[in-house]
Design an enzyme around this catalytic site. Structure first.
Site: not given
Ligand code: ARG
Length: 249
Positions: A49, A148, A242
């Site tokens: 990630d 998020h 992201c």
């Molecule tokens: N797999 C990551 C998580 O769940 C994805 C993050 C995505 N990033 C974002 N800025 N929304 O934390």
């Protein structure tokens, strides 16, 4: 996929790594073609990630507020990102509460919009306001697919945003309506296509190609949608924004 920390992530669903690499390079290329500078941080094995650079910090006026990840799997990411900032002459302030950088903290001109509900805590919002001395406006997220703030809203320019109302609590929707009566609103389908995980430079909007309704609305308002497909990253719950940490100096 070795772990799942949001509803998009399914350990049984394989990621096409070479396609993912090509897609990521296409994002870098799109930014550079439009005159933006891109710096990269070396990835570390075991931290998949880490590609989601937005979550590592929020930078305003050259000041860096770092991250404290909610998921234990992601906590070690703070170390290489902090090292990168230090090597480039920035100090990093450490949050005391869970705080996931630009994932939930969205600088929007005169204030910072701040998501909570799934990751970043209201205590972290207070820390951010104290650190930057900029008003922080808390918004509550209610849909686990939009865990998020940057999956449900993005800043178009200093004055306006695009967002999906259904991702927010009723009170937070009202706050957004008051602050942004002229906002571009997106459907849940746009949001599920990662259309709100976009980056705008005030004119070009780097946006997921599946968000067709949103792209039309942006074009109607005079923005230029630049489609970039990061479908392999959607499997991890991430998209264009992201993957992008904005260094506001
Ligand atoms: N797999 C990551 C998580 O769940 C994805 C993050 C995505 N990033 C974002 N800025 N929304 O934390």
């Amino acid at each position: 996929m070795r772990y799942a920390i949001n509803p998009w992530m399914r350990p049984d669903r394989p990621v096409d790594v070479s396609l993912a690499r090509r897609q990521w390079l296409s994002l870098v290329d799109a930014y550079r073609r439009h005159g933006h500078t891109v710096e990269t941080v070396e990835p570390l094995p075991g931290l998949p990630d880490m590609v989601f650079a937005a979550n590592a910090a929020v930078v305003v006026d050259g000041r860096v507020f770092g991250s404290r990840f909610h998921a234990p799997e992601r906590r070690p990411e703070s170390v290489p990102y902090e090292a990168w900032f230090k090597a480039h002459g920035f100090d990093v302030q450490h949050p005391e509460s869970v705080c996931e950088g630009e994932g939930d903290l969205v600088p929007a001109g005169r204030w910072i919009l701040a998501g909570t509900g799934f990751r970043t805590t209201p205590e972290a919002h207070r820390e951010v306001q104290e650190f930057f001395g900029v008003p922080v406006i808390g918004l509550t997220l209610v849909d686990p697919y939009f865990y998020h703030l940057d999956t449900a809203l993005f800043v178009l320019d200093e004055e306006n945003v695009a967002y999906c109302p259904e991702a927010f609590s009723p009170g937070s929707r009202e706050v957004l309506e008051r602050l942004y009566p002229d906002a571009v609103t997106a459907t849940r389908e746009d949001a599920l296509a990662f259309g709100l995980n976009s980056v705008s430079d005030g004119r070009h909007v780097f946006v997921a190609p599946g968000a067709t309704h949103l792209a039309g609305r942006l074009a109607d308002r005079g923005y230029v949608p630049v489609p970039v497909d990061l479908s392999e990253f959607h499997k991890a719950g991430g998209g264009i924004k992201c993957c992008t940490q904005e260094i506001r100096s």
